[in-house]
Design a protein around this motif. Structure first.
Motif, short mmCIF file in Angstrom:
data_model
loop_
_atom_site.label_atom_id
_atom_site.label_comp_id
_atom_site.label_asym_id
_atom_site.label_seq_id
_atom_site.Cartn_x
_atom_site.Cartn_y
_atom_site.Cartn_z
N ARG A 164 -19.47 -2.13 43.99
CA ARG A 164 -18.66 -1.11 43.36
C ARG A 164 -18.45 -1.64 41.94
O ARG A 164 -17.72 -2.60 41.72
CB ARG A 164 -17.31 -0.93 44.05
N ASN A 195 -17.99 -0.95 37.65
CA ASN A 195 -17.62 -0.06 36.57
C ASN A 195 -18.13 -0.68 35.28
O ASN A 195 -17.75 -1.81 34.93
CB ASN A 195 -16.11 0.13 36.52
N THR A 207 -16.15 -4.68 36.01
CA THR A 207 -15.70 -5.20 37.29
C THR A 207 -16.77 -4.94 38.33
O THR A 207 -17.44 -3.91 38.30
CB THR A 207 -14.41 -4.50 37.76
N GLN A 244 -18.89 5.33 37.28
CA GLN A 244 -19.09 4.62 38.54
C GLN A 244 -20.51 4.09 38.58
O GLN A 244 -21.39 4.64 39.23
CB GLN A 244 -18.83 5.56 39.72
#
Lengths: 299, 431
Positions: A42, A44, A49, A266
């Motif tokens: 996940r 960004n 991150t 995203q």
């Protein structure tokens, strides 16, 4: 004697290949690997991150009805764009190939949409189909008293995007078909004519098979165009809308990648979608090579 | 030893060069010659007056584009000193961690700014950025068409109910035009929430703590969507069908195909020019609001100027100096005349009044009053939502779904689920 020329020095061959390999590695293989890695996080882009989530994002996609809807829309869109693009391209090429005055002028005029940038083409269509001030509705209103809201009605919007995409690429197909038609061996058609074949039979049984290599080539070029290159047209014309069911009816796979990756930032989620697309395109490529072996390129 | 000396020499040399000239990269979003050219002209004038500073403005595309480019540049150690960022990108810019509050760089005369504008950009008690191009939506109307339908252009509709009633008269007059044609835009929805004093996000619109819920199923939200549905069902409303199609809706209004339009004050000058060309007189009124609620005011829209972190002190100070110069009393007044954006300084308003500009140009005055009459509170301070662009899009899609037959309640509760999920996803990705 070996007919194939061989480099005596293996290192020289490698050296010659090096520039290409560097470019491919830097701009193709490395980003592709990075995409694969990101699809498991996940991530960004802006915040930098990254949290490892394994295959969770793939699972999320494959259980998301909106994704399947988007996939289905993409398949239908591609099928229509490819089929209509080739059919119109060939028909126009045949017409423009008739021995008439000014055929060259017609041919150049027909090529012209291809020379437009997708952004300009999109803006053009957007204003032509503006429900209140657009040219199309002005005509429809005068003739039939109707003025549909083109980009608001899912079916109309979808149709519009299909035709805009076909129109935009028609010049490309036309150019290739024109060249192929001009190179057809005249004696075959003449022989068929002498044997009493009707014009339709001559087209169906002589011209069309002779054109199959170019049709095959154009099929895949058009498919790639429909999947990837129609993006800017969609962005400007409909921005992925209008909404029907779970998502926008013109939110195709590539547009969704853009939305999630570059509007919603995203990055990891978009990377996972890119990987799924890569797998699909990989499948198509395998198909291309398989079928390609059977295509008759003529002697 | 020799190497050390050399390093020392080169360091002192580079400081010398620095002292002579500080370069301030300024990234903005105005690609058009009018506004981009104005910024360039201001930079040129500033550079001339400050020979030791060199401001270099660059057009960098849309706001998300700028955000991305600035982050990348910051990561490579070469951030632009000054960045223009839209209001709904505030939380995002804050979370990116590449900016510093302008209040930390140097003193700013906060008393001279219009309160609601300053409120938006004050986060956790700190002024984070300098207001630059500020606007809010207003009602535009075609005075000639209003007269033809028997409506009084001096009394434009102030509420949803009045607008609907006016549309009824226009339909009855059979003018061959539609009544109302704003673009389908989440920005207006946000404004209507604020006008009703309603919060868009929990935790005080995300200003007391990070927002975790988007309040899309509230009564005020339903009021807005139901009214739009009614307008559409009755055939009063039209738009191109594309979301956020500003240009398409402007074209419908300036071509006299609708009587009423809602868009940003920033377009007053452009739309007025276009209306004159078509041959009708344009009027501007307050944004109509839901019936039976007290007018609470608008949220400021537009953008502000952010200074990046991790740049040399003198560079940050030079950036602030330029930002304050570009937004000083005279320049803000000039900017306002050129575009229709609010002059965000009270002194600029004074200046414009003195020049007689505001009396001569009634449309701008309406826009001012709407902003000046805004009650400063959490609702009009505007929401801080990380994935704001995504939420805005969800709202737009929801309205579109309602137009094509979905029930208001069901569509809004689905929208809330989606928006909350986006918020959760975003919050999880912030460090």
């Amino acid at each position: 004697m070996n007919a194939i020329a061989v480099f005596k020095n293996r290192w020289l061959a490698f050296l010659m290949l090096l520039p290409t390999l560097v470019v491919l590695g830097l701009f193709l293989y490395y980003p592709a690997l990075e995409t694969l890695r990101l699809s498991l996080y996940r991530a960004n882009f802006v915040f930098q991150t990254e949290t490892f989530v394994g295959l969770a994002q793939f699972q999320q996609l494959l259980t998301d009805p909106a994704y399947y809807q988007s996939l289905l829309q993409t398949v239908i869109f591609c099928a229509l764009v490819v089929f209509l693009g080739l059919a119109f391209g060939l028909s126009l090429a045949i017409l423009a190939n008739q021995p008439i005055h000014g055929a060259a002028v017609y041919r150049s005029l027909l090529l012209y949409p291809y020379a437009l940038s997708p952004a300009i083409a999109g803006t053009l269509w957007l204003f032509m189909f503006n429900p209140e001030v657009g040219l199309v509705n002005n005509i429809l209103r005068t003739l039939f008293g109707i003025a549909p809201r083109w980009l608001d009605n899912p079916i109309l919007a979808f149709t519009l995007v299909v035709f805009a995409a076909v129109w935009k690429n028609i010049g490309y197909n036309l150019a290739f078909y024109t060249a192929a038609l001009q190179n057809l061996p005249g004696e075959l058609l003449e022989a068929a004519a002498l044997d009493g074949a009707t014009p339709w039979q001559r087209f169906r049984y002589v011209t069309l098979p002779l054109l199959s290599p170019i049709t095959f080539f154009l099929f895949f070029v058009n498919l790639t165009y429909a999947v990837f290159d129609t993006f800017s047209l969609v962005d400007i014309l409909t921005a992925g809308g209008p909404t029907l069911g779970k998502t926008g009816i013109t939110t195709f796979l590539i547009y969704r990648v853009y939305q999630d990756g570059f509007q919603n930032f995203q990055t990891g989620f978009a990377a996972a979608q890119a990987i799924l697309m890569l797998i699909m395109v990989g499948g198509i490529t395998v198909l291309q090579f398989r079928v390609g072996r059977r295509v008759n390129y003529g002697a | 030893m020799k190497r050390k000396l050399l390093t020392l020499l080169s360091v002192s040399l580079s400081t010398l060069v620095m002292a002579q000239s500080v370069t301030v990269e300024f990234w903005h979003t105005f690609g058009d010659p009018k506004r981009g050219g104005w910024i360039q002209a201001k930079a040129d004038a500033f550079n001339k007056a400050n020979p030791n500073i060199k401001v270099v403005p660059t057009f960098k595309g849309s706001y998300p584009d700028i955000m991305q480019a600035a982050t990348l540049a910051a990561r490579q150690g070469k951030p632009p000193a000054l960045v223009q960022m839209y209001e709904i990108g505030s939380q995002f810019a804050l979370d990116s961690g590449i900016f510093q509050p302008v209040g930390n760089v140097g003193p700013i005369d906060t008393a001279d700014y219009i309160k609601p504008v300053l409120n938006y950009y004050t986060i956790n008690g700190k002024v984070n950025s300098i207001p630059f191009n500020s606007s809010s939506p207003v009602l535009y109307f075609n005075k000639d068409l209003m007269k033809k339908a028997g409506l009084d252009p001096a009394k434009p509709p102030m509420t949803f109910g009045e607008l609907t009633a006016a549309c009824g008269k226009i339909a009855a007059a059979n003018l061959g035009v539609k009544c109302f044609g704003m673009s389908l835009n989440g920005w207006f929805f946000e404004q209507w929430m604020a006008e009703q004093g309603a919060l868009l996000a929990n935790n005080g619109n995300g200003r007391k703590g990070r927002a975790t819920e988007v309040l899309l199923t509230s009564e005020p939200a339903k009021r807005i969507v139901s009214w739009l549905k009614d307008m559409n069902d009755k055939g009063y409303y039209t738009y191109t069908g594309k979301l956020e199609d500003w240009d398409g809706s402007d074209a419908i209004f300036t071509d006299a195909k609708v009587v009423f339009h809602i868009t940003s004050t920033a377009d007053i000058v452009n739309i007025n020019d276009a209306a004159k060309k078509t041959g009708f007189e344009m009027g501007v009124g307050f944004l109509p609001i839901p019936d039976g609620v007290k007018r609470n005011g608008v949220v400021i829209g537009g953008a502000s100027l952010w200074i990046t972190k991790g740049i040399p002190k003198e560079q940050a100070e030079a950036a602030l100096k330029f930002a304050l110069y570009m937004t000083n009393t005279d320049n803000m007044a000039e900017w306002h005349k050129l575009t229709g954006y609010y002059p965000v300084r009270l002194s600029s308003i004074e200046l414009l009044k003195k020049e007689g500009w505001l009396n001569a140009q009634a449309p701008q005055l309406v826009a001012f009053n709407q902003l000046l009459e805004t009650i400063p509170n959490e609702a009009t301070a505007g929401a801080l939502i990380g994935p704001f662009q995504q939420v805005r899009r969800i709202v737009e899609e929801t309205i579109q779904k309602v137009f094509s037959g979905a029930s208001v309640d069901a569509a809004l509760s689905e929208a809330k689920t989606r928006a909350d999920a986006a918020l959760k996803e975003y919050n999880a990705s912030v460090k």
